[in-house]
Enzyme design. Structure first.
Site, mmCIF file in Angstrom:
data_model
loop_
_atom_site.group_PDB
_atom_site.id
_atom_site.type_symbol
_atom_site.label_atom_id
_atom_site.label_comp_id
_atom_site.label_asym_id
_atom_site.label_seq_id
_atom_site.Cartn_x
_atom_site.Cartn_y
_atom_site.Cartn_z
ATOM 1 N N ARG A 1 0.826 -1.210 0.000
ATOM 2 C CA ARG A 1 0.000 0.000 0.000
ATOM 3 C C ARG A 1 0.863 1.264 0.000
ATOM 4 O O ARG A 1 0.533 2.258 -0.644
ATOM 5 C CB ARG A 1 -0.935 -0.018 1.213
ATOM 6 N N HIS B 1 0.542 4.144 -2.777
ATOM 7 C CA HIS B 1 0.208 5.532 -2.448
ATOM 8 C C HIS B 1 1.335 6.492 -2.784
ATOM 9 O O HIS B 1 1.102 7.683 -2.968
ATOM 10 C CB HIS B 1 -0.188 5.653 -0.981
ATOM 11 N N TRP C 1 -10.868 -8.478 2.568
ATOM 12 C CA TRP C 1 -11.678 -8.718 1.363
ATOM 13 C C TRP C 1 -11.788 -10.220 1.037
ATOM 14 O O TRP C 1 -12.714 -10.645 0.380
ATOM 15 C CB TRP C 1 -11.045 -8.039 0.153
HETATM 16 FE FE1 CCH Z 1 -6.478 -0.053 -1.577
HETATM 17 N N1 CCH Z 1 -7.373 0.452 0.186
HETATM 18 N N2 CCH Z 1 -7.677 1.219 -2.566
HETATM 19 N N3 CCH Z 1 -5.459 -0.448 -3.287
HETATM 20 N N4 CCH Z 1 -5.192 -1.213 -0.534
HETATM 21 C C1 CCH Z 1 -7.097 -0.041 1.421
HETATM 22 C C2 CCH Z 1 -6.187 -1.026 1.719
HETATM 23 C C3 CCH Z 1 -5.324 -1.589 0.771
HETATM 24 C C4 CCH Z 1 -8.681 1.965 -2.032
HETATM 25 C C5 CCH Z 1 -8.969 2.121 -0.680
HETATM 26 C C6 CCH Z 1 -8.377 1.383 0.323
HETATM 27 C C7 CCH Z 1 -5.739 0.069 -4.515
HETATM 28 C C8 CCH Z 1 -6.869 0.807 -4.839
HETATM 29 C C9 CCH Z 1 -7.734 1.344 -3.929
HETATM 30 C C10 CCH Z 1 -4.176 -1.971 -1.088
HETATM 31 C C11 CCH Z 1 -3.684 -1.875 -2.368
HETATM 32 C C12 CCH Z 1 -4.285 -1.136 -3.384
HETATM 33 C C13 CCH Z 1 -7.923 0.601 2.383
HETATM 34 C C14 CCH Z 1 -7.900 0.336 3.870
HETATM 35 C C15 CCH Z 1 -8.720 1.476 1.709
HETATM 36 C C16 CCH Z 1 -9.780 2.385 2.303
HETATM 37 C C17 CCH Z 1 -6.795 1.105 4.585
HETATM 38 C C18 CCH Z 1 -6.758 0.751 6.038
HETATM 39 O O1 CCH Z 1 -7.757 0.983 6.736
HETATM 40 O O2 CCH Z 1 -5.729 0.205 6.481
HETATM 41 C C19 CCH Z 1 -9.434 2.586 -3.093
HETATM 42 C C20 CCH Z 1 -10.643 3.488 -2.906
HETATM 43 C C21 CCH Z 1 -8.855 2.184 -4.264
HETATM 44 C C22 CCH Z 1 -9.243 2.469 -5.659
HETATM 45 O O3 CCH Z 1 -10.341 2.807 -5.932
HETATM 46 C C23 CCH Z 1 -4.678 -0.274 -5.419
HETATM 47 C C24 CCH Z 1 -4.604 0.160 -6.886
HETATM 48 C C25 CCH Z 1 -3.769 -1.014 -4.711
HETATM 49 C C26 CCH Z 1 -2.446 -1.615 -5.155
HETATM 50 C C27 CCH Z 1 -2.124 -1.885 -6.391
HETATM 51 C C28 CCH Z 1 -3.661 -2.883 -0.091
HETATM 52 C C29 CCH Z 1 -2.566 -3.931 -0.290
HETATM 53 C C30 CCH Z 1 -4.393 -2.641 1.076
HETATM 54 C C31 CCH Z 1 -4.261 -3.373 2.409
HETATM 55 C C32 CCH Z 1 -3.364 -2.630 3.359
HETATM 56 C C33 CCH Z 1 -3.215 -3.315 4.698
HETATM 57 O O4 CCH Z 1 -2.662 -2.674 5.586
HETATM 58 O O5 CCH Z 1 -3.619 -4.474 4.858
#
Ligand code: CCH
Length: 292
Positions: A44, A48, A187
């Protein structure tokens, strides 16, 4: 390592492989943290740091690693990523010669590959920028929005519908955290293994709005233990997105091929081509590849 912190030290692919290996080992030192891996949060961070790119102004992206600076470090979308930045700092201490942009994106590559995902072509060349290079808030997607928002945000980075859907498959990994984004839960049932389960579950489960005092999110009717963000659910509601989501649900190899391509591009956003040390991106070895 000390000898390598000379001004004229030019790291080779083998030096970057050493960094990769250290990150890969660190991912597994998570103990009781989340599902036992730092992989998702490190992926992540890489996303970002890259997803701030704006093709019109050619600003943002992974080149300068500006999330090190306030206010970008404090942007709501980056809540919790201090955990990943602190982990990467440990690696940086050992390999002082690597730039933050290279380190963070290599972290993303290691996270995907070590969590059984495809090989992500990667090459170094990012340079450390300054606080003045930091991007304004609001460039990363807002999970409460719909398809117009997704097309606007990812279109600004230069991605089309197919690429938006492929990238979203990353949500097979990790979870949302109440104290970071306000959302809650994973998820998929295997949040530390990359598969196309995110797409499969979107189609196979019945998703209903969760009744709670938190932000709007969906839960699977059968177990109520999985979640989808409004922006995830849009991928099976919008006709064009849905076509690609169906293809990825039906074909994990296709998802892996498209995911590798688009993530590789994502991690290079904002990096001038001439900065890269090689025209042909590298394939870094996983720890498993290196076992005798
Ligand atoms: Fe995401 N993401 N993401 N994401 N994401 C969150 C967590 C992860 C969105 C929102 C969220 C991508 C696209 C999107 C990861 C990878 C990718 C969370 C929870 C939100 C909200 C954060 C938390 O509470 O910790 C949205 C909206 C979009 C697009 O529309 C893309 C693209 C990627 C990578 C290629 C990953 C991995 C996580 C999990 C992080 C964790 O700490 O477990």
């Amino acid at each position: 390592q000390a000898a390598k912190v000379q001004v004229n030290f030019v790291p080779t692919k083998e030096d970057y492989q050493q960094v990769y290996n250290k990150i890969a080992e660190l991912l597994d030192e998570a103990g009781e943290y989340d599902d036992g891996s730092y992989g998702p949060v490190i992926l992540r961070l890489a996303w970002h740091s890259s997803g701030t790119y704006d093709k019109e102004t050619n600003t943002g992206g992974s080149n300068y690693a500006t999330m090190r600076f306030e206010p970008e470090a404090l942007h709501g979308a980056n809540n919790g990523l201090n955990i990943a930045r602190d982990l990467m700092e440990k690696i940086k201490k050992e390999f002082e010669w690597i730039t933050y942009g290279d380190l963070w994106t290599l972290g993303g590559v290691a996270a995907v590959q070590e969590m059984q995902g495809p090989k992500i072509p990667w090459r170094p060349g990012r340079i450390d920028g300054f606080a003045a290079d930091a991007t304004p808030d609001g460039r990363l997607p807002d999970a409460t929005q719909g398809s117009d928002h997704l097309r606007k945000i990812f279109g600004r980075m230069g991605f089309n519908d197919q690429e938006i859907v492929a990238l979203s498959g990353a949500h097979a990994l990790g979870r949302t955290h109440r104290d970071r984004s306000g959302f809650e839960g994973p998820w998929t049932f295997s949040p530390t293994t990359l598969t196309n389960d995110f797409f499969k579950l979107l189609f196979s489960e019945t998703w209903t709005w969760k009744k709670w005092n938190g932000p709007k999110q969906l839960e699977d009717k059968a177990t109520k233990s999985l979640m989808m963000l409004p922006t995830d659910y849009v991928l099976v509601q919008d006709k064009s997105f849905k076509k690609f989501a169906r293809q990825y649900a039906d074909d994990n190899d296709l998802f892996f091929r498209d995911f590798a391509k688009v993530v590789s591009r994502l991690f290079e956003l904002g990096v001038p081509t001439q900065q890269f040390v090689t025209s042909e991106p590298w394939i870094m070895k996983s720890l498993e590849d290196q076992q005798d």
